[in-house]
Design an enzyme around this catalytic site. Structure first.
Site, PDB file in Angstrom:
ATOM      1  N   HIS A  74       0.856  -1.197   0.000  1.00 22.38           N
ATOM      2  CA  HIS A  74       0.000   0.000   0.000  1.00 22.38           C
ATOM      3  C   HIS A  74       0.887   1.240   0.000  1.00 22.38           C
ATOM      4  O   HIS A  74       1.777   1.363   0.839  1.00 22.38           O
ATOM      5  CB  HIS A  74      -0.894   0.029   1.244  1.00 22.38           C
ATOM      6  CG  HIS A  74      -1.999  -0.978   1.219  1.00 22.38           C
ATOM      7  ND1 HIS A  74      -3.069  -0.945   2.073  1.00 22.38           N
ATOM      8  CD2 HIS A  74      -2.201  -2.052   0.428  1.00 22.38           C
ATOM      9  CE1 HIS A  74      -3.879  -1.953   1.817  1.00 22.38           C
ATOM     10  NE2 HIS A  74      -3.366  -2.650   0.827  1.00 22.38           N
ATOM     11  N   TYR A 202      -8.831   5.025   7.921  1.00 16.09           N
ATOM     12  CA  TYR A 202      -8.952   5.381   9.344  1.00 16.09           C
ATOM     13  C   TYR A 202     -10.018   6.466   9.436  1.00 16.09           C
ATOM     14  O   TYR A 202      -9.860   7.532   8.834  1.00 16.09           O
ATOM     15  CB  TYR A 202      -7.628   5.941   9.875  1.00 16.09           C
ATOM     16  CG  TYR A 202      -6.514   4.929  10.042  1.00 16.09           C
ATOM     17  CD1 TYR A 202      -5.744   4.518   8.954  1.00 16.09           C
ATOM     18  CD2 TYR A 202      -6.218   4.411  11.299  1.00 16.09           C
ATOM     19  CE1 TYR A 202      -4.712   3.609   9.115  1.00 16.09           C
ATOM     20  CE2 TYR A 202      -5.179   3.493  11.472  1.00 16.09           C
ATOM     21  CZ  TYR A 202      -4.437   3.103  10.378  1.00 16.09           C
ATOM     22  OH  TYR A 202      -3.409   2.200  10.540  1.00 16.09           O
ATOM     23  N   PRO A 294      -2.848   0.049  18.822  1.00 20.75           N
ATOM     24  CA  PRO A 294      -2.664  -0.395  17.430  1.00 20.75           C
ATOM     25  C   PRO A 294      -2.874   0.680  16.365  1.00 20.75           C
ATOM     26  O   PRO A 294      -2.607   0.435  15.189  1.00 20.75           O
ATOM     27  CB  PRO A 294      -3.714  -1.506  17.276  1.00 20.75           C
ATOM     28  CG  PRO A 294      -4.722  -1.247  18.332  1.00 20.75           C
ATOM     29  CD  PRO A 294      -4.009  -0.581  19.461  1.00 20.75           C
ATOM     30  N   LYS A 298       2.339  -0.040  14.877  1.00 21.83           N
ATOM     31  CA  LYS A 298       3.786  -0.072  15.151  1.00 21.83           C
ATOM     32  C   LYS A 298       4.265  -1.312  15.925  1.00 21.83           C
ATOM     33  O   LYS A 298       5.474  -1.575  15.982  1.00 21.83           O
ATOM     34  CB  LYS A 298       4.188   1.168  15.975  1.00 21.83           C
ATOM     35  CG  LYS A 298       4.190   2.444  15.183  1.00 21.83           C
ATOM     36  CD  LYS A 298       5.433   2.569  14.320  1.00 21.83           C
ATOM     37  CE  LYS A 298       5.234   3.456  13.134  1.00 21.83           C
ATOM     38  NZ  LYS A 298       5.227   2.805  11.844  1.00 21.83           N
ATOM     39  N   TYR A 386       4.566   6.720   9.926  1.00 20.94           N
ATOM     40  CA  TYR A 386       3.787   5.516   9.607  1.00 20.94           C
ATOM     41  C   TYR A 386       4.632   4.498   8.829  1.00 20.94           C
ATOM     42  O   TYR A 386       4.620   3.307   9.156  1.00 20.94           O
ATOM     43  CB  TYR A 386       2.533   5.903   8.815  1.00 20.94           C
ATOM     44  CG  TYR A 386       1.463   4.827   8.832  1.00 20.94           C
ATOM     45  CD1 TYR A 386       0.341   4.943   9.632  1.00 20.94           C
ATOM     46  CD2 TYR A 386       1.576   3.683   8.046  1.00 20.94           C
ATOM     47  CE1 TYR A 386      -0.641   3.953   9.661  1.00 20.94           C
ATOM     48  CE2 TYR A 386       0.608   2.694   8.067  1.00 20.94           C
ATOM     49  CZ  TYR A 386      -0.494   2.836   8.871  1.00 20.94           C
ATOM     50  OH  TYR A 386      -1.454   1.847   8.904  1.00 20.94           O
TER      51      TYR A 386
END
Ligand code: APR
Ligand code: PHB
Length: 392
Positions: A74, A202, A294, A298, A386
Site C-alpha cells: 500500500h 482510518y 494499534p 507499530k 507511519y
C-alpha cells in the site's frame, strides 16, 4: 536435562523467532522456549502492517517469499472525517510504502525457516524462570513433557510479550514502568468479503473510530472503537454492520462490502514502556518491554527494530568480545520506542471519541485532521512515522 547454547530465547513471537533466525544466519546458536503450541502461535489473529524496513529485513533474511507473493503493498492510507476521505500519499511524501501481511503469517514463515535449519524450539513449556542474569552464565529453568529442563547460555533474550516473566526479572528500582491506559478498546472482525477499499481507511466519527483493513482478496479485517469492558456476545452481526456503516459513511454514499463475519474479538488499548530494556545478560525485546495502541500499526515493527539492534550487538560481542554495542542496546531501542509511543498516542488521540470529551475537543480533533490532510508538512510527519523512520 541440561542444554547449552549461546542465546536462550524466551518467547516464539515475532521478536523471539526473528532473533533466533538472524543469529543463526550469523553463526550464533540459540534455543527458543514457548508456552503455547505451534498451532496456537500460528493461528492467533494479530495486526498486519509491515513497515518497508521490516519487509526488507525479512526479505534479506530469506523469509520474505510468501510475503512478497501474498502481501499487499500500500502506497498510502485514507483518513476519513466529516464524511470526506483524504489520502495520505506515502510514496509521494516519503518514497516508501507499507505491506499488509498478517502477523501470524510472518510467524509461520519464521517457524518454518527455523525448523528447516534444525533449530531447537520447545513448544508448550511451563514454569519458565530466569537465573543468574547478572553473572556471565545465566540460565533458564522450565518444564517440558513433564520433565525439569535447564538451558545454560551466555545471554537471555526476554521476547515473551507483555504477560511474560522476563520483565519482572529486572526489579524496581532498577526498572521504571511508564503506562497509559485508554478509555476504549477496538472491536475487531474478520469478514469473508472482497476488499472494501484498495488502501486502509482510518475514520473519526461522532460515534467513534472505525478502521477498514484487509487480509486477502477474500478476507477483510475491520475494527470499531468500543467500550474496553464490552463483550463480544453483546455485538450481533447486525449491530456491527450498522455501526460500521454509520461511522464510515461518506457524503457520496460509500459503504463497506458486507459478508459473513468469521471472527470477533476485543483488543485493549494501552501504551507502556519499561526502562531499561537490559539487566546484565538479560535483554528485553518487543512487547516484553513496550506496548503501543494499534492505531499507528507499530507493535510488530518495533519488535523487529529491537531485534535488529540486539543482533548487531550480540554479533559484535561474539566476534570481538566488545561490549559497547550491548551497552548501547537499551538506549538505542528506547529512542525509537518513544518515537513510536508518541506517534501511536497521537494517532489514537486524533482519531477516537474520548468518553469525557466535549464538543470543543471534537472540534480540535477535526481541526488537526484538517491540518494533517491539507498541509504537506503535517502529512509528511504522519507519513514518515507511519512508514517507519530510518534506523540510525
Ligand atoms: N515462557 C515462554 N514463552 C512465553 C512466556 C513464558 N513465560 N510468556 C509468554 N510467552 C510467549 C507468548 O505465548 C508469545 O507467543 O511469548 C510470545 C510473545 O510474543 P508476542 O506477544 O507476539 O510479542 P513479540 O514477539 O514481542 O511481538 C510483538 O506482537 O502482540 C503483538 O502487537 C504486538 O505486533 C506486536 C508483536
Ligand atoms: C490490521 O490490519 O490488523 C491493522 C491495520 C492497521 C492498524 C492496526 C491493525 O493500525
Amino acid at each position: 536435562m541440561t542444554y547449552r547454547t549461546q542465546v536462550g530465547i524466551i518467547g516464539a513471537g515475532p521478536a523471539g523467532l526473528l532473533l533466533s533466525h538472524l543469529l543463526h544466519l550469523q553463526g550464533i546458536e540459540s534455543i527458543v522456549l514457548e508456552t503455547r503450541s505451534r498451532g496456537d502461535i500460528e493461528s492467533t489473529i494479530r495486526a498486519g502492517v509491515l513497515e518497508q524496513g521490516t519487509v526488507e529485513i525479512l526479505t534479506e533474511a530469506g523469509v520474505g517469499d510468501r510475503m512478497k507473493r501474498e502481501g499487499f503493498v500500500h502506497r498510502g492510507i485514507h483518513l476519513r472525517f466529516n464524511g470526506r476521505t483524504h489520502r495520505i500519499d506515502f510514496d509521494e511524501l516519503t518514497g516508501r510504502a507499507i505491506t499488509v501481511y498478517a502477523q501470524h503469517e510472518v510467524i509461520k514463515d519464521l517457524v518454518q525457516a527455523r525448523l528447516k535449519a534444525g533449530a531447537t524450539i520447545f513448544f508448550g513449556v511451563e514454569g519458565v524462570s530466569v537465573h543468574g542474569v547478572e553473572t556471565a552464565r545465566p540460565s533458564i529453568r522450565f518444564t517440558h513433557d513433564g520433565g525439569e529442563r535447564v538451558v545454560e547460555c551466555d545471554f537471555v533474550a526476554g521476547c515473551d510479550g507483555f504477560h511474560g516473566v522476563c520483565r519482572a526479572a529486572i526489579p524496581s528500582p532498577v526498572r521504571k514502568d511508564y503506562a497509559h491506559v485508554y478509555p476504549f478498546g477496538w472491536f475487531g472482525i474478520l469478514v469473508e468479503a472482497p476488499p472494501s477499499s484498495d488502501e486502509l481507511i482510518y475514520a473519526l466519527h461522532e460515534r467513534g473510530f472505525a478502521l477498514v483493513s484487509t487480509r486477502s482478496p477474500t478476507l477483510q479485517r475491520m475494527y470499531l472503537q468500543c467500550d474496553p469492558k464490552d463483550e463480544v456476545k453483546n455485538w450481533s452481526d447486525d449491530r456491527i454492520w450498522t455501526e460500521l456503516r454509520a461511522r464510515l459513511a461518506t457524503r457520496d454514499g460509500w459503504e463497506p462490502v458486507e459478508g459473513r463475519i468469521v471472527q470477533k474479538n476485543i483488543v485493549a488499548m494501552r501504551s507502556f514502556v519499561a526502562e531499561p530494556m537490559r539487566l546484565g545478560r538479560l535483554f528485553l525485546a518487543g512487547d516484553a518491554a513496550h506496548i503501543v495502541p494499534p492505531t499507528g500499526a507499530k507493535g510488530l515493527n518495533l519488535a523487529v527494530t529491537d531485534v535488529r539492534i540486539l543482533v548487531s550487538a550480540l554479533v559484535d560481542f561474539f566476534r570481538t568480545g566488545r561490549e559497547e554495542l550491548l551497552d548501547e542496546y537499551s538506549g538505542k531501542s528506547l529512542r525509537r520506542v518513544w518515537r513510536a509511543e508518541h506517534f501511536s498516542w497521537w494517532m489514537t488521540s486524533m482519531l477516537h471519541r474520548f468518553p469525557d470529551a466535549d464538543d470543543f475537543q471534537h472540534r480540535l480533533q477535526i481541526s488537526q485532521l484538517d491540518y494533517v490532510t491539507s498541509s504537506r508538512a503535517a502529512a509528511q510527519t504522519l507519513a514518515e512515522n507511519y512508514v517507519g523512520l530510518p534506523l540510525s
